[in-house]
Scaffold this motif. Structure first.
Motif, PDB file in Angstrom:
ATOM      1  N   LEU A  34      52.652  79.315  43.647  1.00  0.00           N
ATOM      2  CA  LEU A  34      53.307  80.403  42.921  1.00  0.00           C
ATOM      3  C   LEU A  34      54.102  81.265  43.881  1.00  0.00           C
ATOM      4  N   ARG A  35      55.266  81.726  43.396  1.00  0.00           N
ATOM      5  CA  ARG A  35      56.118  82.612  44.185  1.00  0.00           C
ATOM      6  C   ARG A  35      56.669  83.717  43.303  1.00  0.00           C
ATOM      7  N   LYS A  36      57.178  84.735  43.952  1.00  0.00           N
ATOM      8  CA  LYS A  36      57.774  85.876  43.256  1.00  0.00           C
ATOM      9  C   LYS A  36      58.695  85.382  42.131  1.00  0.00           C
ATOM     10  N   GLY A  37      58.478  85.943  40.941  1.00  0.00           N
ATOM     11  CA  GLY A  37      59.288  85.584  39.783  1.00  0.00           C
ATOM     12  C   GLY A  37      58.671  84.523  38.894  1.00  0.00           C
ATOM     13  N   ASP A  38      57.618  83.853  39.362  1.00  0.00           N
ATOM     14  CA  ASP A  38      56.965  82.838  38.530  1.00  0.00           C
ATOM     15  C   ASP A  38      56.138  83.504  37.432  1.00  0.00           C
ATOM     16  N   VAL A  39      56.104  82.861  36.283  1.00  0.00           N
ATOM     17  CA  VAL A  39      55.287  83.299  35.153  1.00  0.00           C
ATOM     18  C   VAL A  39      54.405  82.120  34.762  1.00  0.00           C
ATOM     19  N   VAL A  40      53.114  82.376  34.631  1.00  0.00           N
ATOM     20  CA  VAL A  40      52.141  81.331  34.332  1.00  0.00           C
ATOM     21  C   VAL A  40      51.380  81.713  33.066  1.00  0.00           C
ATOM     22  N   LYS A  41      51.240  80.750  32.165  1.00  0.00           N
ATOM     23  CA  LYS A  41      50.392  80.937  30.991  1.00  0.00           C
ATOM     24  C   LYS A  41      49.106  80.143  31.194  1.00  0.00           C
ATOM     25  N   CYS A  42      47.987  80.855  31.209  1.00  0.00           N
ATOM     26  CA  CYS A  42      46.676  80.219  31.301  1.00  0.00           C
ATOM     27  C   CYS A  42      46.173  80.075  29.867  1.00  0.00           C
ATOM     28  N   PRO A  43      45.999  78.860  29.365  1.00  0.00           N
ATOM     29  CA  PRO A  43      45.615  78.680  27.968  1.00  0.00           C
ATOM     30  C   PRO A  43      44.227  79.258  27.649  1.00  0.00           C
TER      31      PRO A  43
ATOM     32  N   LEU B 220      50.964  89.284  45.029  1.00  0.00           N
ATOM     33  CA  LEU B 220      50.847  90.341  44.030  1.00  0.00           C
ATOM     34  C   LEU B 220      51.119  89.732  42.667  1.00  0.00           C
ATOM     35  N   GLN B 221      50.229  90.009  41.721  1.00  0.00           N
ATOM     36  CA  GLN B 221      50.414  89.485  40.369  1.00  0.00           C
ATOM     37  C   GLN B 221      50.068  90.529  39.332  1.00  0.00           C
ATOM     38  N   MET B 222      50.844  90.549  38.281  1.00  0.00           N
ATOM     39  CA  MET B 222      50.460  91.302  37.095  1.00  0.00           C
ATOM     40  C   MET B 222      49.754  90.319  36.175  1.00  0.00           C
ATOM     41  N   TYR B 223      48.756  90.795  35.445  1.00  0.00           N
ATOM     42  CA  TYR B 223      48.085  89.948  34.468  1.00  0.00           C
ATOM     43  C   TYR B 223      48.123  90.631  33.111  1.00  0.00           C
ATOM     44  N   ILE B 224      48.241  89.810  32.088  1.00  0.00           N
ATOM     45  CA  ILE B 224      48.215  90.279  30.703  1.00  0.00           C
ATOM     46  C   ILE B 224      47.171  89.436  29.984  1.00  0.00           C
ATOM     47  N   ILE B 225      46.202  90.114  29.396  1.00  0.00           N
ATOM     48  CA  ILE B 225      45.172  89.426  28.618  1.00  0.00           C
ATOM     49  C   ILE B 225      45.309  89.919  27.177  1.00  0.00           C
ATOM     50  N   PRO B 226      45.804  89.056  26.278  1.00  0.00           N
ATOM     51  CA  PRO B 226      46.019  89.455  24.885  1.00  0.00           C
ATOM     52  C   PRO B 226      44.770  89.245  24.030  1.00  0.00           C
ATOM     53  N   ASN B 227      44.817  89.763  22.830  1.00  0.00           N
ATOM     54  CA  ASN B 227      43.779  89.501  21.824  1.00  0.00           C
ATOM     55  C   ASN B 227      42.371  89.685  22.378  1.00  0.00           C
ATOM     56  N   THR B 228      42.150  90.823  23.014  1.00  0.00           N
ATOM     57  CA  THR B 228      40.870  91.069  23.683  1.00  0.00           C
ATOM     58  C   THR B 228      39.689  91.156  22.720  1.00  0.00           C
ATOM     59  N   GLU B 229      39.976  91.231  21.426  1.00  0.00           N
ATOM     60  CA  GLU B 229      38.866  91.216  20.464  1.00  0.00           C
ATOM     61  C   GLU B 229      38.110  89.887  20.535  1.00  0.00           C
ATOM     62  N   LYS B 230      38.734  88.861  21.122  1.00  0.00           N
ATOM     63  CA  LYS B 230      38.081  87.562  21.306  1.00  0.00           C
ATOM     64  C   LYS B 230      37.236  87.521  22.581  1.00  0.00           C
ATOM     65  N   GLY B 231      37.382  88.549  23.434  1.00  0.00           N
ATOM     66  CA  GLY B 231      36.704  88.604  24.720  1.00  0.00           C
ATOM     67  C   GLY B 231      37.743  88.698  25.822  1.00  0.00           C
TER      68      GLY B 231
END
Length: 165
Positions: free
Chosen positions: A111-120, A136-147
């Motif tokens: 991974l390098r600057k500018g890459d976007v990864v979707k973890c299923p 350095l990475q930003m993370y987004i965790i959606p639908n947290t009602e699932k955990g």
């Protein structure tokens, strides 16, 4: 309603990033290259979930309106997460440095600057910095009602040093 909520979340996140983009706290790789952080370093991640030093700061706290968590992690050179899963998946946005990501059963990706990864959703994976450069990475965790996350076993040195895709 959902479309309005997504648009509001996007606008809020974009505004937040714009407001704090002038905060440049340098994190240094072992090669001496200063990574350009846009967020404070945060708190050291727990040793039971990380090999090496990984620093986390939450940017958007979980709530019942957005059901999303957003944060930033700085992995020092050689640092990595344990294997883990997210019940609703995870999105990573690499903002600087060089690192790795691997989904169980697949080759390790660089991974390098500018890459976007979707973890299923519900798929075991790990991520972290390369041996000689932080990430350095930003993370987004959606639908947290699932955990949010289930932490699993450590990534072995053999897995960390595995072949790239």
């Amino acid at each position: 309603m959902k479309n309005k909520r997504n648009k509001l979340l996007f606008i809020t996140t974009a505004t937040f990033l714009a407001l704090f983009s002038t905060v440049c706290i340098g994190q240094t790789s072992s090669k001496g290259k200063e990574l350009q952080a846009i967020f404070p370093k945060g708190n050291l991640g727990p040793a039971e979930n990380f090999t090496g030093n990984a620093w986390n700061i939450g940017l958007v706290a979980n709530d019942s309106t957005y059901n999303t968590v957003v944060g930033n992690v700085y992995f020092e050179p050689g640092a990595r997460s344990n294997w883990h899963i997210h019940p609703a998946g995870q999105i990573l946005i690499i903002t600087d440095g060089v690192g790795y990501h691997q989904i169980q059963g697949q080759p390790r990706q660089t991974l390098r600057k500018g890459d976007v990864v979707k973890c299923p959703p519900n798929v075991m994976h790990w991520h972290g910095a390369s041996p000689d450069t932080g990430m350095l990475q930003m993370y987004i965790i959606p639908n947290t009602e699932k955990g949010i996350v289930t932490w699993l076993k450590r990534v072995t040195d053999e897995e960390y040093g595995g072949k790239n895709e």
